[in-house]
Design an enzyme around this catalytic site. Structure first.
Site, PDB file in Angstrom:
ATOM      1  N   ASP A 172     -82.877 -76.432 -32.460  1.00 45.74           N
ATOM      2  CA  ASP A 172     -81.631 -76.272 -32.507  1.00 45.74           C
ATOM      3  C   ASP A 172     -80.962 -75.567 -31.448  1.00 45.74           C
ATOM      4  O   ASP A 172     -81.475 -74.749 -30.770  1.00 45.74           O
ATOM      5  CB  ASP A 172     -81.268 -75.283 -33.743  1.00 45.74           C
ATOM      6  CG  ASP A 172     -81.475 -76.220 -35.176  1.00 45.74           C
ATOM      7  OD1 ASP A 172     -80.751 -77.250 -35.251  1.00 45.74           O
ATOM      8  OD2 ASP A 172     -82.112 -75.989 -35.785  1.00 45.74           O
ATOM      9  N   GLU A 182     -76.521 -82.217 -46.201  1.00 44.46           N
ATOM     10  CA  GLU A 182     -77.737 -81.447 -45.578  1.00 44.46           C
ATOM     11  C   GLU A 182     -77.340 -79.821 -45.806  1.00 44.46           C
ATOM     12  O   GLU A 182     -76.575 -79.367 -45.072  1.00 44.46           O
ATOM     13  CB  GLU A 182     -78.223 -81.947 -44.296  1.00 44.46           C
ATOM     14  CG  GLU A 182     -78.950 -83.191 -44.291  1.00 44.46           C
ATOM     15  CD  GLU A 182     -79.325 -83.535 -42.860  1.00 44.46           C
ATOM     16  OE1 GLU A 182     -79.510 -82.704 -42.111  1.00 44.46           O
ATOM     17  OE2 GLU A 182     -79.883 -84.713 -42.540  1.00 44.46           O
TER      18      GLU A 182
END
Ligand SMILES: Cc1ncc(COP(=O)(O)O)c(C=O)c1O
Lengths: 276, 403
Positions: free
Chosen positions: A64, A53
């Site tokens: 995040d 990724e």
């Protein structure tokens, strides 16, 4: 379900024949700098990772935790932009034709770039896209899905501990590639995944789909990966743990080649633990 | 009161997916989607529940102190020499800002939903103290998220929030060095994602659907009162309404009742260096699509700056982007200097100490009033009082303040 036949579907098919799980790595494009981030990705491909990724950084990354957030800010400061991330993806594809490549990030970059233009630009380069802030009920979801589909690229769906069975049923209905099962309620790199909960969530998902299901968030160490080798996931995603390693070494070590080598060794070890 | 679609009306709100024209939506991670859907359902149920609305209205009157006056600023009007200037007095609410209208509504909604913990973000701290107070009143613990820089600039608000029993979490951007309202917004969304059973009390008309709608609904009490009061005093609607805009809650609250009254000109005033509606482009961040000040590739917001923390925001609520796109509301900006002059002018002419935020609206309204004839009427929403800003004012004035 749409049977998109691309590199990712064959990766999972082959792994299944060997009774193995996919190792999916995640690194931030442009971190610690543009060139080194590319070297790191090449070395990850060399380590035998099945899917990588490529995270395109965003400063307000809602999902995040501090590790990836810091990498995002640093890489933006160091001059990464969405064009350059696509450039890295192209170079990665030229370097390695086997590894599955996923671009992962937040919708705004793709929205600003132009959805159709993006799909055409990454055609033949990447195999899937993950957009963290793109639920099924926003208008860009179907636009992006259709644009990518024309280029044989999957739009990956995320399912989390808060997703009801009813919602899972709807989400997997036209999912492609694989399902990303988020292990914890929360952001990346903070909580640790608990294998029992992970297994029951994946069982819940597998009631409704035959697509491969990968498990991500909260898998941090070689021991974690060893544990997850016995889970019912078809693959595991390791993100914050790799990015944190990169942060640690780049702080001490200015020789960029060593960073790539270190990450390669770390990933090799993780892959060994996953499929021993 | 119902938010059901009103045909051919600008007041009918967003469509079922939360879009105002092209703007708004619900760009949230999957982890938050069930929460947002649950919140939307609870909101629709609550506003159709007479008991809930009665309770909201009761506390608006008894706790917030509404209705507050629509005050004819005769001295200011004379000084400017143009339109008749009325001030809507949201600075006289409990805790000195409009934010309490929304905090009260959402804390009651949290209670209605059986929630046991409340998160909020804040810029100037006005939303924090309002939410903390309501949390104290209704026995719900409050955790406030506030940018590092704002904690420094608005320390008395932090203190008040703590006295009300709230805890305050310092927020920074990815560099860890600085933090303003947008960092508080990102941080609170993360906190909510990690604790999805909690209630998130969003302080402005921003964020993923249904927040812009909820905040608009709660703040619309301002415009409802303006309408009733101006009809009582002048027997007609005003010619213009002016309010400042950060996220856009006091502005949408002031103007929503008037959106279909096309003879009433509506103005939103941003800060010069956070003027998303004048200088921004369309983007998607923090859960909604709107005009925003962003980098070329959409990876980051641009740095913003304002004398007023509360309107120092890179974007604006999606309904405002829509109202701009159809030309119903005029969006402009004022400079820090203009706002500071207007701040002092209101102090001197009327003995009213506005917050820095509405001083941006006053600055623009003065310009407009000057150009209007004496038979015209202009309303300014004074959405907050300036107690929180007097230290900064003192620093800025220095010797000029006199002995
Ligand atoms: C006094 C005051 N006015 C205005 C604002 C701006 O918010 P909004 O644009 O949502 O009204 C704030 C925000 O903190 C505030 O404290």
């Amino acid at each position: 379900m749409i049977n998109l036949e691309n590199r990712i579907s064959s990766i999972f098919k082959n792994l299944k024949l060997e009774n193995k799980k996919a190792f999916i790595s995640f690194t931030t494009a442009g971190f610690p700098d543009v060139d080194t981030s590319f070297e790191i990705m090449k070395s990850i491909a060399d380590s035998g990772a099945h899917i990588h990724e490529i995270s395109f950084p965003h400063a307000e990354a809602q999902a995040d935790g501090p590790i990836i957030q810091l990498a995002n800010i640093e890489s933006i400061k160091n001059g990464i932009n969405f064009d350059k991330v696509i450039g890295i993806a192209k170079e990665m594809r030229a370097y390695n034709q086997q590894i599955g490549l996923v671009m992962m990030g937040y919708l705004n970059n793709i929205f600003i770039y132009g959805i159709d233009k993006f799909a055409k630009e990454v055609s033949g380069i990447i195999d899937a896209v993950i957009c963290v802030d793109l639920p099924a009920d926003v208008v860009e979801e179907s636009q992006l899905k259709q644009a990518l589909k024309k280029e044989n690229i999957a739009l990956i769906k995320l399912i989390t501990p808060t997703t009801s069975d009813e919602r899972i049923k709807k989400l997997v209905e036209n999912a492609e590639g694989f399902i990303y099962s988020v292990n914890v309620a929360g952001i990346t790199g903070v909580k640790s995944a608990e294998i029992d909960k992970v297994n029951s969530q994946i069982s819940r998902i597998k009631q409704y789909t035959d697509l491969p299901v990968v498990s991500g968030f909260g898998i941090k160490t070689v021991e974690d990966v060893r544990k997850f080798s016995k889970s019912n996931a078809d693959g595991v995603v390791i993100g914050s743990a790799i990015v944190e390693k990169i942060q640690e070494i780049s702080k001490k070590n200015t020789d960029k080649k060593n960073i790539a080598k270190f990450v390669k060794d770390f990933c090799s070890e993780l892959i060994k633990s996953l499929n021993s | 009161m119902s938010t059901n679609e009103i045909k051919n009306s600008l007041r009918s709100g967003p469509n079922k997916n939360g879009y105002y024209g092209d703007f708004g939506g619900r760009y949230a991670p999957e982890i938050l989607m069930p929460n947002l859907i649950q919140l939307e359902e609870a909101f629709e149920t609550a506003i159709n529940d007479k008991n809930f609305i009665d309770e909201f209205n009761y506390y608006l009157k008894e706790y917030v102190g509404r209705p507050n006056p629509l005050y004819y600023a005769e001295q200011l009007t004379k000084k400017i020499g143009g339109a008749k200037i009325y001030l809507k007095s949201d600075h006289l609410n409990h805790l000195g800002a409009h934010k309490i209208n929304n905090s009260l509504f959402q804390v009651l909604l949290a209670k209605y939903m059986g929630k046991t913990k409340i998160y909020c973000e804040t810029g100037a701290g006005a939303h924090l103290i309002a939410t903390a107070a309501c949390g104290a009143r209704f026995n719900l613990p409050v955790v406030g998220y506030m940018g590092k820089d704002d904690i420094f600039l608005q320390s008395t608000n932090v203190l008040k929030a703590k006295l009300f029993g709230a805890s305050v979490v310092e927020c920074v951007d990815g560099t860890g060095q600085k933090g303003v309202l947008k960092d508080a917004c990102t941080s609170v969304l993360k906190a909510w994602s990690s604790d999805p059973t909690a209630f998130y009390c969003c302080g402005s008309a921003i964020g993923p659907h249904p927040f812009p709608k909820i905040v608009q609904y709660a703040q619309s009490i301002i415009g409802k009162e303006i309408k009733q009061q101006i009809l009582e005093k002048e027997n007609r609607l005003p010619d213009a309404i002016v309010a400042c805009i950060g996220g856009g809650s006091n502005l949408i609250g002031s103007i929503h009742e008037f959106l279909d009254d096309h003879d009433v000109a509506l103005y939103g005033v941003e800060a010069e260096h956070s003027s998303a509606l004048t200088n921004g482009s369309i983007g998607i961040m923090q859960g909604f699509k709107s005009f925003m000040l962003q980098s070329n590739d959409g990876s980051a917001t641009l740095d913003t700056k304002s004398l007023a923390s509360g309107i120092n925001f890179y974007s604006c609520g999606p309904e405002h982007s829509y109202l701009k796109s159809i030309g119903r509301v005029s969006y402009t900006y004022a400079t820090d200097d203009e706002a500071f002059d207007a701040f002092q002018l209101l102090c001197k002419t009327e003995g009213i100490l506005p917050a820095f935020e509405p001083s941006f609206a006053i600055a623009q309204a003065i310009k407009l009033a000057k150009e209007m004839s004496e038979d015209k009427i202009i309303v300014i929403n004074i959405c907050g009082r300036g107690d929180k800003d007097i230290d900064t004012a003192e620093r800025m004035l220095g010797d000029k303040l006199g002995k």
